[in-house]
Scaffold this motif. Structure first.
Motif, PDB file in Angstrom:
ATOM      1  N   THR A  85       6.189 108.931  89.849  1.00  0.00           N
ATOM      2  CA  THR A  85       4.905 108.246  89.704  1.00  0.00           C
ATOM      3  C   THR A  85       5.083 106.739  89.629  1.00  0.00           C
ATOM      4  OG1 THR A  85       3.946 110.154  88.551  1.00  0.00           O
ATOM      5  CG2 THR A  85       2.812 108.052  88.297  1.00  0.00           C
ATOM      6  N   ASN A  86       6.038 106.292  88.819  1.00  0.00           N
ATOM      7  CA  ASN A  86       6.282 104.854  88.683  1.00  0.00           C
ATOM      8  C   ASN A  86       6.701 104.236  90.010  1.00  0.00           C
ATOM      9  OD1 ASN A  86       5.655 104.985  85.968  1.00  0.00           O
ATOM     10  ND2 ASN A  86       7.777 105.068  85.284  1.00  0.00           N
ATOM     11  N   HIS A  87       7.498 104.975  90.771  1.00  0.00           N
ATOM     12  CA  HIS A  87       7.941 104.452  92.067  1.00  0.00           C
ATOM     13  C   HIS A  87       6.781 104.376  93.058  1.00  0.00           C
ATOM     14  CE1 HIS A  87      10.673 103.554  95.341  1.00  0.00           C
ATOM     15  NE2 HIS A  87      10.091 104.500  96.053  1.00  0.00           N
ATOM     16  N   ILE A  88       6.013 105.443  93.135  1.00  0.00           N
ATOM     17  CA  ILE A  88       4.895 105.488  94.084  1.00  0.00           C
ATOM     18  C   ILE A  88       3.829 104.462  93.723  1.00  0.00           C
ATOM     19  CG2 ILE A  88       2.960 106.928  94.852  1.00  0.00           C
ATOM     20  CD1 ILE A  88       5.630 107.542  96.232  1.00  0.00           C
ATOM     21  N   ALA A  89       3.646 104.194  92.441  1.00  0.00           N
ATOM     22  CA  ALA A  89       2.638 103.228  92.013  1.00  0.00           C
ATOM     23  C   ALA A  89       2.907 101.834  92.572  1.00  0.00           C
ATOM     24  CB  ALA A  89       2.579 103.176  90.486  1.00  0.00           C
ATOM     25  N   GLN A  90       4.164 101.563  92.921  1.00  0.00           N
ATOM     26  CA  GLN A  90       4.544 100.238  93.409  1.00  0.00           C
ATOM     27  C   GLN A  90       4.774 100.190  94.916  1.00  0.00           C
ATOM     28  OE1 GLN A  90       7.698  98.432  90.830  1.00  0.00           O
ATOM     29  NE2 GLN A  90       7.485 100.326  89.647  1.00  0.00           N
ATOM     30  N   ASN A  91       4.602 101.328  95.597  1.00  0.00           N
ATOM     31  CA  ASN A  91       4.925 101.389  97.028  1.00  0.00           C
ATOM     32  C   ASN A  91       3.906 102.235  97.781  1.00  0.00           C
ATOM     33  OD1 ASN A  91       7.868 100.181  97.204  1.00  0.00           O
ATOM     34  ND2 ASN A  91       7.864 101.534  95.408  1.00  0.00           N
ATOM     35  N   THR A  92       3.665 101.861  99.027  1.00  0.00           N
ATOM     36  CA  THR A  92       2.796 102.675  99.877  1.00  0.00           C
ATOM     37  C   THR A  92       3.473 103.995 100.215  1.00  0.00           C
ATOM     38  OG1 THR A  92       1.866 100.660 100.845  1.00  0.00           O
ATOM     39  CG2 THR A  92       1.490 102.736 102.032  1.00  0.00           C
ATOM     40  N   TRP A  93       4.755 103.904 100.617  1.00  0.00           N
ATOM     41  CA  TRP A  93       5.577 105.078 100.925  1.00  0.00           C
ATOM     42  C   TRP A  93       6.846 104.997 100.093  1.00  0.00           C
ATOM     43  CZ3 TRP A  93       2.136 107.801 103.214  1.00  0.00           C
ATOM     44  CH2 TRP A  93       1.280 107.259 104.165  1.00  0.00           C
ATOM     45  N   VAL A  94       7.663 106.019 100.105  1.00  0.00           N
ATOM     46  CA  VAL A  94       8.834 105.998  99.215  1.00  0.00           C
ATOM     47  C   VAL A  94       9.834 104.902  99.590  1.00  0.00           C
ATOM     48  CG1 VAL A  94       8.633 108.417  98.514  1.00  0.00           C
ATOM     49  CG2 VAL A  94      10.046 107.821 100.492  1.00  0.00           C
ATOM     50  N   LEU A  95       9.815 104.445 100.856  1.00  0.00           N
ATOM     51  CA  LEU A  95      10.678 103.328 101.247  1.00  0.00           C
ATOM     52  C   LEU A  95       9.918 102.006 101.305  1.00  0.00           C
ATOM     53  CD1 LEU A  95      12.994 104.852 104.009  1.00  0.00           C
ATOM     54  CD2 LEU A  95      13.395 104.646 101.550  1.00  0.00           C
ATOM     55  N   GLY A  96       8.801 101.952 100.634  1.00  0.00           N
ATOM     56  CA  GLY A  96       8.017 100.723 100.628  1.00  0.00           C
ATOM     57  C   GLY A  96       6.887 100.796 101.631  1.00  0.00           C
ATOM     58  N   ASP A  97       6.928  99.938 102.639  1.00  0.00           N
ATOM     59  CA  ASP A  97       5.871  99.903 103.650  1.00  0.00           C
ATOM     60  C   ASP A  97       6.156 100.800 104.844  1.00  0.00           C
ATOM     61  OD1 ASP A  97       4.436  98.040 102.161  1.00  0.00           O
ATOM     62  OD2 ASP A  97       5.455  96.337 103.095  1.00  0.00           O
ATOM     63  N   ILE A 125       0.007 109.319  92.222  1.00  0.00           N
ATOM     64  CA  ILE A 125       0.476 110.451  93.021  1.00  0.00           C
ATOM     65  C   ILE A 125      -0.658 111.019  93.856  1.00  0.00           C
ATOM     66  CG2 ILE A 125       1.311 112.832  92.906  1.00  0.00           C
ATOM     67  CD1 ILE A 125       3.520 110.860  92.435  1.00  0.00           C
ATOM     68  N   ALA A 126      -1.832 111.150  93.272  1.00  0.00           N
ATOM     69  CA  ALA A 126      -2.978 111.677  94.010  1.00  0.00           C
ATOM     70  C   ALA A 126      -3.358 110.743  95.160  1.00  0.00           C
ATOM     71  CB  ALA A 126      -4.166 111.876  93.072  1.00  0.00           C
ATOM     72  N   GLU A 127      -3.286 109.444  94.924  1.00  0.00           N
ATOM     73  CA  GLU A 127      -3.606 108.471  95.978  1.00  0.00           C
ATOM     74  C   GLU A 127      -2.576 108.530  97.103  1.00  0.00           C
ATOM     75  OE1 GLU A 127      -3.713 104.875  93.753  1.00  0.00           O
ATOM     76  OE2 GLU A 127      -5.487 105.482  92.595  1.00  0.00           O
ATOM     77  N   TYR A 128      -1.331 108.705  96.740  1.00  0.00           N
ATOM     78  CA  TYR A 128      -0.258 108.856  97.727  1.00  0.00           C
ATOM     79  C   TYR A 128      -0.485 110.107  98.575  1.00  0.00           C
ATOM     80  CZ  TYR A 128       4.588 109.956  99.229  1.00  0.00           C
ATOM     81  OH  TYR A 128       5.720 110.285  99.942  1.00  0.00           O
ATOM     82  N   LEU A 129      -0.823 111.213  97.931  1.00  0.00           N
ATOM     83  CA  LEU A 129      -1.087 112.451  98.662  1.00  0.00           C
ATOM     84  C   LEU A 129      -2.269 112.288  99.601  1.00  0.00           C
ATOM     85  CD1 LEU A 129      -0.459 115.274  96.046  1.00  0.00           C
ATOM     86  CD2 LEU A 129       0.590 115.067  98.302  1.00  0.00           C
ATOM     87  N   LEU A 130      -3.276 111.563  99.186  1.00  0.00           N
ATOM     88  CA  LEU A 130      -4.430 111.336 100.056  1.00  0.00           C
ATOM     89  C   LEU A 130      -4.007 110.573 101.304  1.00  0.00           C
ATOM     90  CD1 LEU A 130      -7.480 111.636 100.466  1.00  0.00           C
ATOM     91  CD2 LEU A 130      -7.780 109.480  99.217  1.00  0.00           C
ATOM     92  N   ARG A 131      -3.146 109.581 101.147  1.00  0.00           N
ATOM     93  CA  ARG A 131      -2.646 108.847 102.321  1.00  0.00           C
ATOM     94  C   ARG A 131      -1.888 109.784 103.261  1.00  0.00           C
ATOM     95  NH1 ARG A 131      -1.540 105.029  98.237  1.00  0.00           N
ATOM     96  NH2 ARG A 131       0.707 105.467  98.151  1.00  0.00           N
ATOM     97  N   LEU A 132      -1.082 110.650 102.681  1.00  0.00           N
ATOM     98  CA  LEU A 132      -0.296 111.574 103.494  1.00  0.00           C
ATOM     99  C   LEU A 132      -1.177 112.546 104.268  1.00  0.00           C
ATOM    100  CD1 LEU A 132       2.573 112.397 100.972  1.00  0.00           C
ATOM    101  CD2 LEU A 132       2.845 111.208 103.152  1.00  0.00           C
ATOM    102  N   THR A 133      -2.188 113.086 103.611  1.00  0.00           N
ATOM    103  CA  THR A 133      -3.027 114.107 104.251  1.00  0.00           C
ATOM    104  C   THR A 133      -3.922 113.533 105.341  1.00  0.00           C
ATOM    105  OG1 THR A 133      -4.711 113.898 102.500  1.00  0.00           O
ATOM    106  CG2 THR A 133      -3.025 115.591 102.221  1.00  0.00           C
ATOM    107  N   LYS A 134      -4.000 112.220 105.438  1.00  0.00           N
ATOM    108  CA  LYS A 134      -4.774 111.587 106.515  1.00  0.00           C
ATOM    109  C   LYS A 134      -3.930 111.336 107.759  1.00  0.00           C
ATOM    110  CE  LYS A 134      -8.237 109.256 103.620  1.00  0.00           C
ATOM    111  NZ  LYS A 134      -8.773 107.940 103.201  1.00  0.00           N
ATOM    112  N   ARG A 135      -2.624 111.571 107.672  1.00  0.00           N
ATOM    113  CA  ARG A 135      -1.758 111.351 108.816  1.00  0.00           C
ATOM    114  C   ARG A 135      -1.996 112.418 109.882  1.00  0.00           C
ATOM    115  NH1 ARG A 135       2.154 107.691 108.543  1.00  0.00           N
ATOM    116  NH2 ARG A 135       3.279 108.773 110.220  1.00  0.00           N
ATOM    117  N   ASP A 136      -1.934 112.014 111.140  1.00  0.00           N
ATOM    118  CA  ASP A 136      -2.180 112.954 112.240  1.00  0.00           C
ATOM    119  C   ASP A 136      -1.182 114.099 112.215  1.00  0.00           C
ATOM    120  OD1 ASP A 136      -4.283 111.404 113.091  1.00  0.00           O
ATOM    121  OD2 ASP A 136      -3.147 110.391 114.681  1.00  0.00           O
ATOM    122  N   GLY A 137       0.079 113.795 111.892  1.00  0.00           N
ATOM    123  CA  GLY A 137       1.098 114.847 111.858  1.00  0.00           C
ATOM    124  C   GLY A 137       0.785 115.902 110.817  1.00  0.00           C
TER     125      GLY A 137
END
Length: 209
Positions: free
Chosen positions: A137-149, A178-190
């Motif tokens: 959670t702390n990592h995701i709170a500071q990054n769009t993706w796990v490697l940053g941008d 975490i919920a915001e990160y998951l929302l970004r992921l579920t919007k991906r075409d893949g």
């Protein structure tokens, strides 16, 4: 078409399906009902002695275990789009998060679901569910993706586990970073394409009472 994915709906093999869709590669889907025991037949066990899904065949090369599948396919086919180059400064973090998904998240999920009592004085590989979730959670709170941008296959592995934890198991928060990160992921075409396939295959092989 050299790639084949052995797949069952409602299983960890969704992660490999999503990865293949992110890669944009042609592949053959060998989908089956896991209750029929296809994954325990002799020919399958020759390819994956653990008798688990997913299994990816690249020609006559079997690749099992999600972390290995992600690293192998991303390095071989994504042209550094989903994985940093071997000599990249991002490579160590990429490998860490790839392995975090299986080596820490999955046993921590089991701890949570089975109510394992871990004595405070004992050192265990995944530490604890609460610490795993706090670190992520702390990592995701500071990054769009796990490697940053930059989105990578590490996000597919981490995100797939989080999706299961939130939607299926109900142990991952439905609000916050975490919920915001998951929302970004579920919007991906893949992800959307993979989920459409998952729903189709789930209809083909409904759960038996």
């Amino acid at each position: 078409m050299s790639l084949t994915l052995y797949y069952t709906p409602r299983s960890r093999s969704f992660c490999a399906l999503w990865l293949l869709e992110e890669l944009g590669l042609e592949y053959k889907l060998e989908s089956f009902d896991i209750s029929a025991g296809r994954h325990k037949q002799a020919d399958y066990l020759l390819l994956n002695p653990m008798g688990k899904v997913p299994l990816v065949m690249d020609g006559d090369i079997p690749v099992s275990e999600l972390a290995a599948i992600a690293i192998y396919l991303s390095d071989r086919y994504s042209k550094e789009r989903l994985s940093p180059a071997i000599r990249s400064s991002e490579r160590p973090a990429y490998l860490k998060w790839i392995l975090f998904s299986s080596a820490l998240m999955e046993p921590a999920y089991a701890e949570k679901m089975f109510n394992w009592e871990i004595p405070a004085r004992r050192s265990i590989a995944w530490s604890s569910f609460d610490q795993m979730l706090e670190i992520l959670t702390n990592h995701i709170a500071q990054n769009t993706w796990v490697l940053g941008d930059k989105f990578s296959s590490a996000d597919v592995l981490i995100g797939s586990n989080l999706h299961v934890g939130q939607v299926v198991l109900g142990i991952i928060p439905k609000e916050g970073p975490i919920a915001e990160y998951l929302l970004r992921l579920t919007k991906r075409d893949g992800f959307i394409r993979a989920m459409d396939i998952e729903k189709r295959e789930s209809d083909r092989f409904p759960m038996k009472a």
